[in-house]
Design a protein around this motif. Structure first.
Motif, PDB file in Angstrom:
ATOM      1  N   GLY A   8       4.912  -3.905   4.635  1.00 27.85           N
ATOM      2  CA  GLY A   8       4.582  -4.881   3.592  1.00 27.85           C
ATOM      3  C   GLY A   8       5.746  -4.999   2.615  1.00 27.85           C
ATOM      4  N   ILE A   9       5.969  -6.221   2.131  1.00 25.42           N
ATOM      5  CA  ILE A   9       7.070  -6.434   1.159  1.00 25.42           C
ATOM      6  C   ILE A   9       6.498  -7.095  -0.087  1.00 25.42           C
ATOM      7  CG2 ILE A   9       9.367  -7.437   0.786  1.00 25.42           C
ATOM      8  CD1 ILE A   9       9.475  -8.096   3.746  1.00 25.42           C
ATOM      9  N   LEU A  10       6.922  -6.616  -1.243  1.00 25.46           N
ATOM     10  CA  LEU A  10       6.553  -7.315  -2.477  1.00 25.46           C
ATOM     11  C   LEU A  10       7.712  -7.300  -3.465  1.00 25.46           C
ATOM     12  CD1 LEU A  10       5.868  -5.129  -5.001  1.00 25.46           C
ATOM     13  CD2 LEU A  10       3.782  -4.819  -3.693  1.00 25.46           C
ATOM     14  N   THR A  11       7.710  -8.293  -4.349  1.00 22.50           N
ATOM     15  CA  THR A  11       8.665  -8.298  -5.459  1.00 22.50           C
ATOM     16  C   THR A  11       7.866  -8.091  -6.743  1.00 22.50           C
ATOM     17  OG1 THR A  11       8.537 -10.732  -5.436  1.00 22.50           O
ATOM     18  CG2 THR A  11      10.449  -9.742  -4.397  1.00 22.50           C
ATOM     19  N   SER A  12       8.465  -7.388  -7.691  1.00 23.54           N
ATOM     20  CA  SER A  12       7.705  -7.000  -8.887  1.00 23.54           C
ATOM     21  C   SER A  12       8.610  -7.000 -10.120  1.00 23.54           C
ATOM     22  CB  SER A  12       7.141  -5.594  -8.620  1.00 23.54           C
ATOM     23  OG  SER A  12       6.694  -4.994  -9.804  1.00 23.54           O
ATOM     24  N   TYR A  44       2.374  -6.223  -7.595  1.00 24.26           N
ATOM     25  CA  TYR A  44       1.267  -5.264  -7.442  1.00 24.26           C
ATOM     26  C   TYR A  44      -0.081  -5.925  -7.754  1.00 24.26           C
ATOM     27  CZ  TYR A  44       4.819  -1.537  -7.333  1.00 24.26           C
ATOM     28  OH  TYR A  44       5.878  -0.732  -7.003  1.00 24.26           O
ATOM     29  N   ASP A  45      -0.071  -6.932  -8.632  1.00 22.74           N
ATOM     30  CA  ASP A  45      -1.342  -7.631  -8.921  1.00 22.74           C
ATOM     31  C   ASP A  45      -1.880  -8.282  -7.652  1.00 22.74           C
ATOM     32  OD1 ASP A  45      -1.535  -6.971 -11.553  1.00 22.74           O
ATOM     33  OD2 ASP A  45      -0.811  -8.898 -12.344  1.00 22.74           O
ATOM     34  N   GLY A  46      -0.980  -8.914  -6.902  1.00 22.24           N
ATOM     35  CA  GLY A  46      -1.385  -9.573  -5.659  1.00 22.24           C
ATOM     36  C   GLY A  46      -1.814  -8.562  -4.610  1.00 22.24           C
ATOM     37  N   LEU A  47      -1.190  -7.403  -4.628  1.00 22.51           N
ATOM     38  CA  LEU A  47      -1.592  -6.345  -3.687  1.00 22.51           C
ATOM     39  C   LEU A  47      -3.025  -5.916  -3.986  1.00 22.51           C
ATOM     40  CD1 LEU A  47      -1.087  -4.183  -1.527  1.00 22.51           C
ATOM     41  CD2 LEU A  47       0.075  -2.800  -3.257  1.00 22.51           C
ATOM     42  N   ILE A  48      -3.295  -5.703  -5.257  1.00 23.44           N
ATOM     43  CA  ILE A  48      -4.650  -5.275  -5.660  1.00 23.44           C
ATOM     44  C   ILE A  48      -5.679  -6.353  -5.295  1.00 23.44           C
ATOM     45  CG2 ILE A  48      -6.095  -4.784  -7.702  1.00 23.44           C
ATOM     46  CD1 ILE A  48      -3.503  -3.420  -8.882  1.00 23.44           C
ATOM     47  N   ALA A  49      -5.273  -7.609  -5.464  1.00 23.67           N
ATOM     48  CA  ALA A  49      -6.194  -8.718  -5.184  1.00 23.67           C
ATOM     49  C   ALA A  49      -6.253  -9.060  -3.690  1.00 23.67           C
ATOM     50  CB  ALA A  49      -5.756  -9.945  -5.977  1.00 23.67           C
ATOM     51  N   THR A  73       6.061 -12.998  -8.565  1.00 25.37           N
ATOM     52  CA  THR A  73       6.161 -11.653  -9.126  1.00 25.37           C
ATOM     53  C   THR A  73       5.232 -11.517 -10.325  1.00 25.37           C
ATOM     54  OG1 THR A  73       7.715  -9.951  -9.886  1.00 25.37           O
ATOM     55  CG2 THR A  73       8.151 -12.208 -10.618  1.00 25.37           C
ATOM     56  N   ALA A  74       5.048 -10.289 -10.770  1.00 20.26           N
ATOM     57  CA  ALA A  74       4.200 -10.055 -11.946  1.00 20.26           C
ATOM     58  C   ALA A  74       4.575  -8.700 -12.546  1.00 20.26           C
ATOM     59  CB  ALA A  74       2.730 -10.043 -11.535  1.00 20.26           C
ATOM     60  N   ARG A  75       4.278  -8.559 -13.814  1.00 21.69           N
ATOM     61  CA  ARG A  75       4.362  -7.226 -14.437  1.00 21.69           C
ATOM     62  C   ARG A  75       2.916  -6.734 -14.489  1.00 21.69           C
ATOM     63  NH1 ARG A  75       9.498  -6.727 -16.217  1.00 21.69           N
ATOM     64  NH2 ARG A  75      10.586  -8.542 -17.065  1.00 21.69           N
ATOM     65  N   SER A  76       2.553  -5.886 -13.540  1.00 21.02           N
ATOM     66  CA  SER A  76       1.142  -5.540 -13.348  1.00 21.02           C
ATOM     67  C   SER A  76       0.680  -4.430 -14.290  1.00 21.02           C
ATOM     68  CB  SER A  76       0.915  -5.089 -11.902  1.00 21.02           C
ATOM     69  OG  SER A  76      -0.418  -4.673 -11.726  1.00 21.02           O
ATOM     70  N   LYS A  77      -0.337  -4.747 -15.069  1.00 18.94           N
ATOM     71  CA  LYS A  77      -0.948  -3.706 -15.912  1.00 18.94           C
ATOM     72  C   LYS A  77      -1.936  -2.902 -15.065  1.00 18.94           C
ATOM     73  CE  LYS A  77      -0.544  -5.506 -20.587  1.00 18.94           C
ATOM     74  NZ  LYS A  77      -0.104  -6.925 -20.467  1.00 18.94           N
ATOM     75  N   ALA A  78      -2.609  -3.604 -14.137  1.00 20.28           N
ATOM     76  CA  ALA A  78      -3.649  -2.940 -13.336  1.00 20.28           C
ATOM     77  C   ALA A  78      -3.071  -1.801 -12.502  1.00 20.28           C
ATOM     78  CB  ALA A  78      -4.321  -3.973 -12.430  1.00 20.28           C
ATOM     79  N   PHE A  79      -1.843  -1.982 -11.987  1.00 20.39           N
ATOM     80  CA  PHE A  79      -1.261  -0.951 -11.114  1.00 20.39           C
ATOM     81  C   PHE A  79      -0.892   0.307 -11.904  1.00 20.39           C
ATOM     82  CE2 PHE A  79       1.943   0.714  -8.018  1.00 20.39           C
ATOM     83  CZ  PHE A  79       1.144   0.704  -6.888  1.00 20.39           C
ATOM     84  N   CYS A  80      -0.868   0.188 -13.229  1.00 20.52           N
ATOM     85  CA  CYS A  80      -0.604   1.379 -14.073  1.00 20.52           C
ATOM     86  C   CYS A  80      -1.849   2.255 -14.173  1.00 20.52           C
ATOM     87  CB  CYS A  80      -0.152   0.959 -15.474  1.00 20.52           C
ATOM     88  SG  CYS A  80       1.399   0.065 -15.454  1.00 20.52           S
ATOM     89  N   THR A  81      -2.979   1.780 -13.684  1.00 24.86           N
ATOM     90  CA  THR A  81      -4.213   2.572 -13.788  1.00 24.86           C
ATOM     91  C   THR A  81      -4.542   3.189 -12.426  1.00 24.86           C
ATOM     92  OG1 THR A  81      -5.687   0.750 -13.138  1.00 24.86           O
ATOM     93  CG2 THR A  81      -5.110   0.900 -15.478  1.00 24.86           C
ATOM     94  N   PRO A  82      -5.177   4.370 -12.412  1.00 26.62           N
ATOM     95  CA  PRO A  82      -5.563   4.991 -11.131  1.00 26.62           C
ATOM     96  C   PRO A  82      -6.500   4.095 -10.326  1.00 26.62           C
ATOM     97  CG  PRO A  82      -5.847   6.545 -12.959  1.00 26.62           C
ATOM     98  CD  PRO A  82      -5.484   5.226 -13.574  1.00 26.62           C
ATOM     99  N   GLU A  83      -7.383   3.366 -11.021  1.00 27.66           N
ATOM    100  CA  GLU A  83      -8.328   2.477 -10.314  1.00 27.66           C
ATOM    101  C   GLU A  83      -7.568   1.354  -9.598  1.00 27.66           C
ATOM    102  OE1 GLU A  83      -8.546   3.094 -13.702  1.00 27.66           O
ATOM    103  OE2 GLU A  83      -9.975   4.742 -13.453  1.00 27.66           O
ATOM    104  N   GLY A  84      -6.569   0.814 -10.281  1.00 22.81           N
ATOM    105  CA  GLY A  84      -5.767  -0.263  -9.684  1.00 22.81           C
ATOM    106  C   GLY A  84      -5.034   0.238  -8.449  1.00 22.81           C
ATOM    107  N   ARG A  85      -4.473   1.428  -8.527  1.00 23.30           N
ATOM    108  CA  ARG A  85      -3.718   1.959  -7.380  1.00 23.30           C
ATOM    109  C   ARG A  85      -4.663   2.288  -6.223  1.00 23.30           C
ATOM    110  NH1 ARG A  85      -1.006   4.343 -11.731  1.00 23.30           N
ATOM    111  NH2 ARG A  85      -2.010   6.365 -11.443  1.00 23.30           N
ATOM    112  N   GLU A  86      -5.862   2.742  -6.550  1.00 27.79           N
ATOM    113  CA  GLU A  86      -6.839   3.034  -5.490  1.00 27.79           C
ATOM    114  C   GLU A  86      -7.189   1.752  -4.728  1.00 27.79           C
ATOM    115  OE1 GLU A  86     -10.461   4.835  -6.904  1.00 27.79           O
ATOM    116  OE2 GLU A  86     -11.203   5.122  -4.865  1.00 27.79           O
ATOM    117  N   GLN A  87      -7.383   0.692  -5.494  1.00 27.00           N
ATOM    118  CA  GLN A  87      -7.698  -0.605  -4.865  1.00 27.00           C
ATOM    119  C   GLN A  87      -6.507  -1.076  -4.013  1.00 27.00           C
ATOM    120  OE1 GLN A  87     -10.304  -2.214  -4.340  1.00 27.00           O
ATOM    121  NE2 GLN A  87      -9.494  -4.204  -3.677  1.00 27.00           N
ATOM    122  N   ALA A  88      -5.296  -0.854  -4.520  1.00 25.01           N
ATOM    123  CA  ALA A  88      -4.096  -1.234  -3.752  1.00 25.01           C
ATOM    124  C   ALA A  88      -4.066  -0.483  -2.425  1.00 25.01           C
ATOM    125  CB  ALA A  88      -2.840  -0.920  -4.569  1.00 25.01           C
TER     126      ALA A  88
END
Ligand code: F6P
Length: 325
Positions: A8-12, A44-49, A73-88
């Motif tokens: 998988g590739i993403l820009t952030s 990372y926002d798109g990854l979570i979604a 791209t995005a500056r993801s706040k959600a990926f800074c949280t454990p819940e966001g990373r779990e969803q990712a």
């Protein structure tokens, strides 16, 4: 180590010219080596979604010359949280993505490091930022293009600065790194650069004014690194108050510095590190940033790339000092 079939590739983070060339290089190298590829949109926002789409070589046709990022791209706040990373992680498993290539700057690679450690997941970082502030690589994707953009602006400002015999403070980006300011100042023949790395407690404005710069020159360009407290407006205000005999103007270049077609240097760097990302995965490496040092592809552990401060060569500061007399 689990077998990798799909990358998988993403820009952030902040976009940088050359990110598309990097997406193209990772995609094509991966496919050339038998991997499948998925593009992850909006960082990372798109990854979570779950904003993930299969990529073929055609998805990356005709993009090497374009600025911005086709993946968004995005500056993801959600990926800074454990819940966001779990969803990712759940999305990556669901999509069958076995390794992640993250193209971004300091914050984005910090996110990749945390995620890689938390889930024992293979992540490779590519240095994508105009700031050039990642340790272990001579340059970052986008830095050279932005330097050239600043240069074009500074050359134009010189015309009007000369005509009016003015001092210009040009503010450039760089977050808390002075590479863009210092090196564009040398290339533009500016009279000074004010950068965070040279902040040794001395007053950089007084030092510059006391050099008697206007004795030998009619106009002056000072390139100032952005700063929440002492950017170009701060210095211009001080000149107005402390040296009212001078006519001073400010030009804050802003986000135009992040756009435009990447230079040859950035396209080549992006191509080398994109290829290097796939090589790293083939070699069983993980949690490294791919850079280029002395023309060689290098693999820098995340902890060094984001943890060590990349210094500005002190000699380069002297070069500007001597050439601007
Ligand atoms: O990191 C790249 C960068 O352009 C910095 O130079 C700048 O400080 C920041 O991003 C601006 O961010 P934003 O686009 O979120 O305003």
């Amino acid at each position: 180590m689990a077998r990798i079939n799909c990358i998988g590739i993403l820009t952030s983070g902040g976009d940088a010219p050359g990110m598309n060339a990097a997406i193209r290089a990772v995609t094509r190298s991966a496919i050339a080596n038998g991997f499948t590829v998925k593009g992850i949109y909006r960082g990372y926002d798109g990854l979570i979604a779950g904003d993930v789409r299969p990529f073929t070589t055609e998805n990356v046709s005709n993009i090497i010359q374009t600025g911005g990022t086709i993946l968004r791209t995005a500056r993801s706040k959600a990926f800074c949280t454990p819940e966001g990373r779990e969803q990712a992680y759940t999305v990556l498993k669901r999509e069958g993505i076995d390794a992640l290539v993250v193209i971004g700057g300091n914050g984005s690679l910090t996110g990749a490091k945390v995620f890689a450690e938390e889930y024992d997941y293979p992540c490779i970082g590519l240095p994508g930022t105009i700031d050039n502030d990642l340790y272990g690589t001579d340059s970052t994707i986008g830095y050279d293009t932005t330097l050239n953009t600043i240069l074009q602006c500074a050359d134009k400002i010189r015309d009007t600065a000369n005509s009016h015999e003015r001092i210009f403070f040009i503010e450039v980006m760089g977050r808390d790194a002075g590479f863009l300011a210092q090196y564009s100042a040398i290339a533009a023949g500016a009279e000074a650069a004010i950068i965070p790395e040279d902040n040794t407690g001395k007053d950089q404005l007084i030092e510059f004014m006391e050099r008697g710069i206007r004795k030998s020159k009619k106009s002056c360009i000072v390139i100032v690194s952005e700063s929440p407290t002492c950017g170009a407006l701060y210095y211009a205000k001080r000149v107005n108050e402390e040296y009212p005999e001078f006519d001073v103007r400010v030009s804050i270049l802003g986000h135009l510095q992040r756009g435009g077609s990447p230079t040859a240097h950035d396209r080549i760097l992006a191509s080398l590190v994109g290829y290097g990302a796939v090589q790293a995965l083939l070699q069983g490496q993980r949690n490294v940033m791919v850079g280029v040092r002395n023309n060689e592809i290098v693999y820098v552990p995340f902890i060094e790339a984001i943890g060590k401060r990349k210094p500005i060569n002190k000699e380069v500061i002297k070069v500007l000092g001597q050439l601007s007399i």
